[in-house]
Write an enzyme that holds these catalytic residues in place. Structure first.
Site, PDB file in Angstrom:
ATOM      1  N   TYR A 118       0.853  -1.190   0.000  1.00 27.34           N
ATOM      2  CA  TYR A 118       0.000   0.000   0.000  1.00 27.34           C
ATOM      3  C   TYR A 118       0.883   1.233   0.000  1.00 27.34           C
ATOM      4  CZ  TYR A 118      -3.298   3.538   1.702  1.00 27.34           C
ATOM      5  OH  TYR A 118      -4.067   4.675   1.852  1.00 27.34           O
ATOM      6  N   ASP A 164       9.247   2.757  -0.289  1.00 27.88           N
ATOM      7  CA  ASP A 164       8.240   3.367   0.575  1.00 27.88           C
ATOM      8  C   ASP A 164       8.529   2.895   2.000  1.00 27.88           C
ATOM      9  OD1 ASP A 164       6.045   4.140   2.020  1.00 27.88           O
ATOM     10  OD2 ASP A 164       4.556   3.365   0.613  1.00 27.88           O
ATOM     11  N   LYS A 215       4.920   8.566   9.458  1.00 32.36           N
ATOM     12  CA  LYS A 215       4.537   7.844  10.671  1.00 32.36           C
ATOM     13  C   LYS A 215       5.482   8.086  11.838  1.00 32.36           C
ATOM     14  CE  LYS A 215       1.779   4.271   8.345  1.00 32.36           C
ATOM     15  NZ  LYS A 215       0.463   4.858   8.595  1.00 32.36           N
TER      16      LYS A 215
END
Length: 452
Positions: free
Chosen positions: A145, A242, A270
């Site tokens: 994702y 990523d 994050k």
């Protein structure tokens, strides 16, 4: 004029009247927990509006590596607020220091730009890759994702009949956008070589979660990551790691430092600000210098809240604490305990299960062998996976009860928390077995990605 809600209406009902579904992100609306209202969070714990306490292993998909409301991060944000707010011109000293710190820590980062979310960072990475190469195609991998934008909003948690086909996670995406993305199997170097043999002259970028944590944890084979680097170098394509999840949480230099494979661009977010809304994009200077933050450069880059002083202060305080205190030593030790102590407990119950992960991340799959690809995950017992977690929530231990979602440990978790996690897991699985399990709804799960 809208009237104020009647006092008799509950908070969840009020939310559903004005917020579609009552929540502000799709995966916050968890079946069976639709009325959950969060009132407070501290350390490894959060409380709902009814005063009930939960030990938190979901951790908002991973940002609070230090724990919720870390006092040092909170103090840094408060101090920044006494001197700065958002001015939207020029640069602050904090932005410079944060970019310098990331460039020092992460092997691929020669230049750094800040965003507000990981999705923005991956969007800009693909845009600049297409601009630099003049090519059309992007490669992603089943189970990974990379955010909400159209080019990568596909093939995350797919139902069995959707694997190997286009599987967008949203309607409203133009078919021609989906057609410009090739979806390959993770940990399949031969598939990568074949894709480049067929399309190498038109592949602008390969984007990958070096560890696909949006489906729990698929650990990468060394040959697979090396093959990505070799094929991108050979064909002049841009390799994007990523590391929104893996960056900082698994090591200050990200997974690229662990693996010894350096991408051309890296996205982060994050955990780098312990939960404050930040993303970062960094990489080769020649690529990063194409962004319009440099006058006259051709690739548009903007964002009103990029480099917000409060967020920058949070990131600097987080990174400082990660460098000065034994955060990784603590969370890795607790993670090792979970991965070592849960399997014999589950085996004693006669349940086919494997416990995997890395460092502070762990996940229990209900299957008989460790998965390497998304295809392997189709054997996971979804009913048991979701059902036991739902029972854990009832006991005040919060692992997100959605299929294939990972769990996280923080600096605030203790050995006593791990003891209780193992005891509660045993009781929850035992109860699930006594009820004959619960039907899993993979069709619902297949529409779900991650959270950025």
């Amino acid at each position: 004029m809208n009237q104020q809600p009647a006092p008799s209406i509950s908070l969840p009902e009020r939310a559903r009247q004005v917020i579609p579904g009552g929540v502000n992100s799709g995966q916050r609306n968890v079946p069976g927990l639709a009325d959950l209202v969060i009132a407070r969070a501290q350390g490894a714990t959060f409380w709902d509006a009814g005063g009930r306490q939960y030990t938190d292993y979901h951790a908002a998909f991973g940002p609070p590596l230090l724990g919720h409301n870390d006092p040092d991060v909170a103090a840094a944000v408060a101090e920044a607020g006494r001197t700065l707010d958002l001015c939207g011109v020029g640069v602050t000293e904090g932005e410079i220091e944060l970019a310098e710190t990331l460039a020092e820590l992460v092997p691929s980062m020669e230049r750094v730009l800040l965003t507000s979310t990981g999705s923005e960072a991956t969007f800009h990475a693909l845009r600049v890759a297409r601009a630099a190469t003049g090519r059309r195609l992007v490669v992603k991998f089943q189970g990974c994702y990379h955010g909400w934008h159209d080019a990568v909003s596909m093939n995350v948690i797919s139902a069995p009949d959707r694997v190997g086909r286009r599987d967008p996670i949203s309607t409203g995406i133009l078919p021609e956008v989906l057609d410009a993305t090739l979806v390959l199997r993770f940990n399949d170097p031969d598939g990568v070589r074949a894709a480049f043999a067929d399309h190498g002259d038109d592949i602008a970028a390969v984007i990958v979660e070096p560890v696909p944590h949006n489906v729990g944890c698929l650990l990468p084979d060394a040959e697979f990551l090396r093959t990505l680097r070799e094929e991108c170098t050979r064909h002049g394509s841009v390799l994007v790691f990523d590391e929104v999840i893996t960056g900082v949480r698994h090591g200050l230099g990200g997974w690229q430092e662990i693996a010894g494979v350096t991408p051309d661009l890296t996205t982060m977010g994050k955990a780098i600000a312990n939960g404050y809304p930040v993303g970062a994009l960094g990489g080769r200077a020649d690529l990063m210098d194409l962004f319009s933050s440099r006058p006259g450069a051709p690739v548009f880059f903007a964002g009103t809240y990029n480099g917000h002083p409060a967020v920058v202060a949070a990131a600097l305080a987080t990174l400082r604490k990660l460098r000065e205190e034994p955060v990784h030593e603590h969370v890795f030790r607790l993670g090792d305990r979970v991965r070592a102590e849960l399997p014999p407990v589950l085996a004693s119950l006669g349940v086919p299960a494997v416990v995997t992960g890395y460092g502070s991340v762990f996940v229990t799959y209900f299957m008989d062998r460790l998965p390497k690809t998304y295809d392997d995950l189709l054997a996971n017992d979804t009913g048991m996976f979701v059902g036991y977690r739902r029972r854990m929530v009832d006991q005040g231990v919060f692992e997100l009860p959605l299929n294939l979602k990972r769990s996280h440990l923080s600096y605030a978790h203790t050995d006593a928390d791990v003891d209780r996690l193992i005891e509660t897991t045993e009781a929850a699985v035992r109860a699930q077995l006594a009820d004959g399990g619960a039907p899993g709804d993979l069709s619902t799960a297949s529409t779900m990605g991650g959270a950025r």
